[in-house]
Structure formats: structure tokens, C-alpha cells
Design a protein around this motif. Structure first.
Motif, PDB file in Angstrom:
ATOM      1  N   SER A 221       0.832  -1.204   0.000  1.00 13.99           N
ATOM      2  CA  SER A 221       0.000   0.000   0.000  1.00 13.99           C
ATOM      3  C   SER A 221       0.867   1.254   0.000  1.00 13.99           C
ATOM      4  O   SER A 221       0.584   2.218  -0.713  1.00 13.99           O
ATOM      5  CB  SER A 221      -0.924  -0.007   1.229  1.00 13.99           C
ATOM      6  OG  SER A 221      -1.828  -1.094   1.176  1.00 13.99           O
ATOM      7  N   ALA A 222       1.917   1.253   0.802  1.00 16.17           N
ATOM      8  CA  ALA A 222       2.819   2.407   0.849  1.00 16.17           C
ATOM      9  C   ALA A 222       3.471   2.633  -0.514  1.00 16.17           C
ATOM     10  O   ALA A 222       3.567   3.772  -0.995  1.00 16.17           O
ATOM     11  CB  ALA A 222       3.879   2.198   1.928  1.00 16.17           C
ATOM     12  N   ASP A 223       3.910   1.559  -1.158  1.00 16.15           N
ATOM     13  CA  ASP A 223       4.540   1.674  -2.478  1.00 16.15           C
ATOM     14  C   ASP A 223       3.557   2.233  -3.505  1.00 16.15           C
ATOM     15  O   ASP A 223       3.921   3.081  -4.333  1.00 16.15           O
ATOM     16  CB  ASP A 223       5.051   0.306  -2.944  1.00 16.15           C
ATOM     17  CG  ASP A 223       6.267  -0.163  -2.147  1.00 16.15           C
ATOM     18  OD1 ASP A 223       6.917   0.692  -1.503  1.00 16.15           O
ATOM     19  OD2 ASP A 223       6.549  -1.380  -2.157  1.00 16.15           O
ATOM     20  N   HIS A 224       2.307   1.769  -3.440  1.00 19.51           N
ATOM     21  CA  HIS A 224       1.328   2.220  -4.436  1.00 19.51           C
ATOM     22  C   HIS A 224       0.954   3.684  -4.217  1.00 19.51           C
ATOM     23  O   HIS A 224       0.776   4.439  -5.177  1.00 19.51           O
ATOM     24  CB  HIS A 224       0.081   1.339  -4.384  1.00 19.51           C
ATOM     25  CG  HIS A 224      -0.819   1.520  -5.567  1.00 19.51           C
ATOM     26  ND1 HIS A 224      -0.368   1.469  -6.872  1.00 19.51           N
ATOM     27  CD2 HIS A 224      -2.156   1.785  -5.653  1.00 19.51           C
ATOM     28  CE1 HIS A 224      -1.375   1.660  -7.701  1.00 19.51           C
ATOM     29  NE2 HIS A 224      -2.464   1.875  -6.982  1.00 19.51           N
ATOM     30  N   VAL A 225       0.856   4.093  -2.963  1.00 18.67           N
ATOM     31  CA  VAL A 225       0.527   5.493  -2.663  1.00 18.67           C
ATOM     32  C   VAL A 225       1.590   6.420  -3.252  1.00 18.67           C
ATOM     33  O   VAL A 225       1.268   7.484  -3.799  1.00 18.67           O
ATOM     34  CB  VAL A 225       0.401   5.698  -1.138  1.00 18.67           C
ATOM     35  CG1 VAL A 225       0.550   7.171  -0.761  1.00 18.67           C
ATOM     36  CG2 VAL A 225      -0.955   5.192  -0.656  1.00 18.67           C
ATOM     37  N   ARG A 226       2.839   6.038  -3.150  1.00 14.89           N
ATOM     38  CA  ARG A 226       3.912   6.880  -3.695  1.00 14.89           C
ATOM     39  C   ARG A 226       3.736   7.094  -5.200  1.00 14.89           C
ATOM     40  O   ARG A 226       4.018   8.176  -5.718  1.00 14.89           O
ATOM     41  CB  ARG A 226       5.274   6.254  -3.414  1.00 14.89           C
ATOM     42  CG  ARG A 226       5.680   6.248  -1.946  1.00 14.89           C
ATOM     43  CD  ARG A 226       7.123   5.790  -1.788  1.00 14.89           C
ATOM     44  NE  ARG A 226       7.510   5.706  -0.377  1.00 14.89           N
ATOM     45  CZ  ARG A 226       7.440   4.609   0.352  1.00 14.89           C
ATOM     46  NH1 ARG A 226       7.015   3.467  -0.200  1.00 14.89           N
ATOM     47  NH2 ARG A 226       7.812   4.616   1.627  1.00 14.89           N
ATOM     48  N   LYS A 227       3.236   6.079  -5.900  1.00 16.62           N
ATOM     49  CA  LYS A 227       3.056   6.187  -7.348  1.00 16.62           C
ATOM     50  C   LYS A 227       1.878   7.095  -7.715  1.00 16.62           C
ATOM     51  O   LYS A 227       1.802   7.579  -8.840  1.00 16.62           O
ATOM     52  CB  LYS A 227       2.830   4.794  -7.944  1.00 16.62           C
ATOM     53  CG  LYS A 227       4.013   3.859  -7.774  1.00 16.62           C
ATOM     54  CD  LYS A 227       3.670   2.447  -8.241  1.00 16.62           C
ATOM     55  CE  LYS A 227       4.826   1.491  -7.984  1.00 16.62           C
ATOM     56  NZ  LYS A 227       4.482   0.091  -8.333  1.00 16.62           N
ATOM     57  N   LEU A 228       0.977   7.313  -6.760  1.00 17.08           N
ATOM     58  CA  LEU A 228      -0.221   8.109  -7.035  1.00 17.08           C
ATOM     59  C   LEU A 228      -0.073   9.578  -6.646  1.00 17.08           C
ATOM     60  O   LEU A 228      -0.976  10.382  -6.902  1.00 17.08           O
ATOM     61  CB  LEU A 228      -1.417   7.514  -6.275  1.00 17.08           C
ATOM     62  CG  LEU A 228      -1.851   6.105  -6.667  1.00 17.08           C
ATOM     63  CD1 LEU A 228      -2.878   5.583  -5.662  1.00 17.08           C
ATOM     64  CD2 LEU A 228      -2.435   6.094  -8.073  1.00 17.08           C
TER      65      LEU A 228
END
Length: 314
Positions: A174-181
Motif C-alpha cells: 500500500s505504501a509503495d502504491h501510494v507513492r506512485k499516485l
């Protein structure tokens, strides 16, 4: 609202407040049941009610003062307290009182509950759109999201045995995906703690009783802006999605009807991820501070995410 271990109003705060509004013959402890909360419900000699709030830190004091000065006025008369005076040396704010009871303490009828969430959505939209978002605000919003993702590992460490390896992996994804958004999420001046306990309802319902009226009537006001700041607007939906919107699609629909727009695609992706990060924060904080409701929220959120109930958040 008094909580057993009453906190007396410090003499220095009384002197300061009375210089502004005159004698205060009535003073009640209105703090939340945690050590760092310091709030007093006071009444002056003319019967006017105010709240004196002493912030737990300089950061919270600065955020709340900035919020009341820059964004809260856009909510309109009676929809939020008004800032009367501040004292930076004591980290104190003197606020007008607004009527109502926290929605979290009321047994509202279905129409009233939906009306409360519709109004909550409308008020947050006003708050989110109160200025043209200066460049510094946009940068602050981006940094806030990156910091949130970066803090995940610290929260996982503090959560200890409450987090299984599967749940740790979920939070890290989730943390990794948030960074991409980050670049795709609309920045806003958020409330920062948008939940039912900070939404005051004035209507026919009273604590512990179910309203019998068929028509939704009443007015909502929003309080407690100590976590207001520039951040992605979607962050203001997390605690509602992890709380009252569970199994209540009607409340979520009412909120976004009031908000005036649906979630963007990026926000739909971000909300479950932010819920996972919030859950990790809950499990890092709740047990150490004896806040069992916070711990329960974190466990409940992770269970829902593990079950694949991503749709329940969006």
C-alpha cells in the motif's frame, strides 16, 4: 463532557481568557479521555459559551490556528467554531461554541444520519476548496503523502505481534502504491480528523435515543481542526471509510452527494491503501496509549482488506 480525572483550568489560562471575554463564572472540563487533551467549556457572565483549548504541541497549535484563520470561515456561520483569540506562549485558543452533539453519540434515524453525512460532505468540500492552493500548499500536500508512506515501516515495528507477515506485506504494498499516485491526487486544505465525533448534529435526536421523525431535519457543524493542513483531499475520507461507512453504502453515497463529485480513479486506488496505512498507525498507537477503539479500528480495517473487500472503501 467530564471524564473522571477532571483537569482544572490553569490560572494563567483563566487570566488570559478573562482579559478577552470578562469573568468566567462557569468552567467545565471538556477534554477527551486522554492525557494530552486539554479543553474547557466556559461561560461568561452574559451567558455566552466558549471553549478554551490548550494544544498538546506547537505543531498542532499552529495547524489549528492556521486552519481557523484561513479555511474555516468558508464553512459559514454556525458550521464551525470561530477563533476569538490565541496565545502562542501557552499554545492556547479561545473559540466560540457551536451547538450540537457528536454524531458518534447519537442514534439518528436513517434519513437524519444520511442528512448528517450529506452535510459533512458539503462542508468538507468547502474546506477543501477554500483557496487557490498556493504552490507551497501543493508542495506540502505532496510531502505529506510521501511522509505518510515513509512512516509505514516505523508503524509496523511498533505494532509488533499485532501484525502478521501477510498484513505487513499488505501495508508495504500500500505504501509503495501510494507513492506512485502522489502526482495524481488533488491537493486540498483538509480537516485531518474527519470522523463522526468531530461532527456536531443539532436536531430532534438526543444521546441514546432513536429519533422517531420520518423527515430528516437538523444541521451539522464541524469542530477540532488541530490536524488541518495541506494534503490530498482523499485523506479526509479515510476515517469515515474505516468507520461509519462500513456496511452503510447509503451514508457514503449521501456524503459524496454533498461533496459534489465522486472519487477520481486515483482516489479510488488510494483510499484502500491509505486505509491500510491508517490501520498500521492505529496498531502502533492504540495499544501503547490504552485507546482500545483505535486498536479495534486498525484490526477491523486489515481484516476487511485481507478479505478483498476493497470495494467497501470506495
Amino acid at each position: 463532557m467530564s471524564h473522571g480525572h477532571d483537569k482544572s483550568l490553569p490560572p494563567s489560562l483563566r487570566v488570559w481568557a478573562e482579559r478577552v471575554v470578562g469573568p468566567l463564572p462557569a468552567v467545565l472540563d471538556a477534554s477527551h479521555p486522554r492525557e494530552t487533551s486539554r479543553v474547557w467549556d466556559v461561560t461568561d457572565s452574559r451567558g455566552r459559551r466558549f471553549f478554551i483549548k490548550q494544544s498538546a504541541s506547537a505543531t498542532l497549535y499552529e495547524r489549528e490556528t492556521f486552519g481557523y484563520q484561513s479555511a474555516v470561515p468558508a464553512l459559514g456561520f454556525g458550521r464551525a467554531p470561530r477563533l476569538v483569540e490565541t496565545d502562542p506562549r501557552q499554545l492556547a485558543l479561545l473559540l466560540t461554541a457551536v451547538p450540537g452533539t457528536p454524531v458518534s453519540r447519537l442514534a439518528l434515524s436513517g434519513p437524519e444520519h444520511r442528512s448528517a453525512h450529506r452535510q459533512f460532505g458539503a462542508l468538507l468540500r468547502r474546506l477543501h476548496g477554500t483557496d487557490k492552493m498556493p504552490g507551497a500548499g501543493r508542495r506540502e500536500a505532496r510531502t505529506a503523502l510521501e511522509r505518510l508512506a515513509d512512516n509505514a515501516e516505523h508503524h509496523l515495528t511498533r505494532a509488533g505481534d499485532l501484525m502478521s507477515e501477510g498484513r505487513r506485506a499488505l501495508v508495504r504494498r500500500s505504501a509503495d502504491h501510494v507513492r506512485k499516485l502522489t502526482d495524481l491526487l488533488a491537493p486540498a486544505h483538509i480537516h485531518g480528523d474527519a470522523q463522526e465525533r468531530n461532527a456536531l448534529w443539532t436536531g430532534p435526536a438526543v444521546p441514546g435515543q432513536r429519533a422517531s421523525t420520518r423527515e430528516a431535519s437538523g444541521q451539522l457543524a464541524v469542530i477540532d481542526f488541530e490536524r488541518s493542513r495541506y494534503a490530498p483531499a482523499v485523506q479526509d475520507f479515510v476515517r469515515l471509510a474505516c468507520g461509519p461507512w462500513q456496511d452503510r453504502d447509503d451514508l457514503r453515497a449521501a456524503f459524496f452527494h454533498g461533496y459534489g463529485r465522486p472519487l477520481t480513479d486515483a482516489e479510488r486506488q488510494a483510499l484502500p491503501c491509505l486505509a491500510a496505512l491508517d490501520a498500521a498507525s492505529c496498531l502502533a498507537y492504540g495499544p501503547d496509549h490504552g485507546e482500545h477503539d483505535v486498536t479495534a479500528r486498525g484490526l477491523r480495517t486489515l481484516a476487511r482488506l485481507e478479505s478483498g473487500a476493497l470495494g467497501a472503501f470506495v
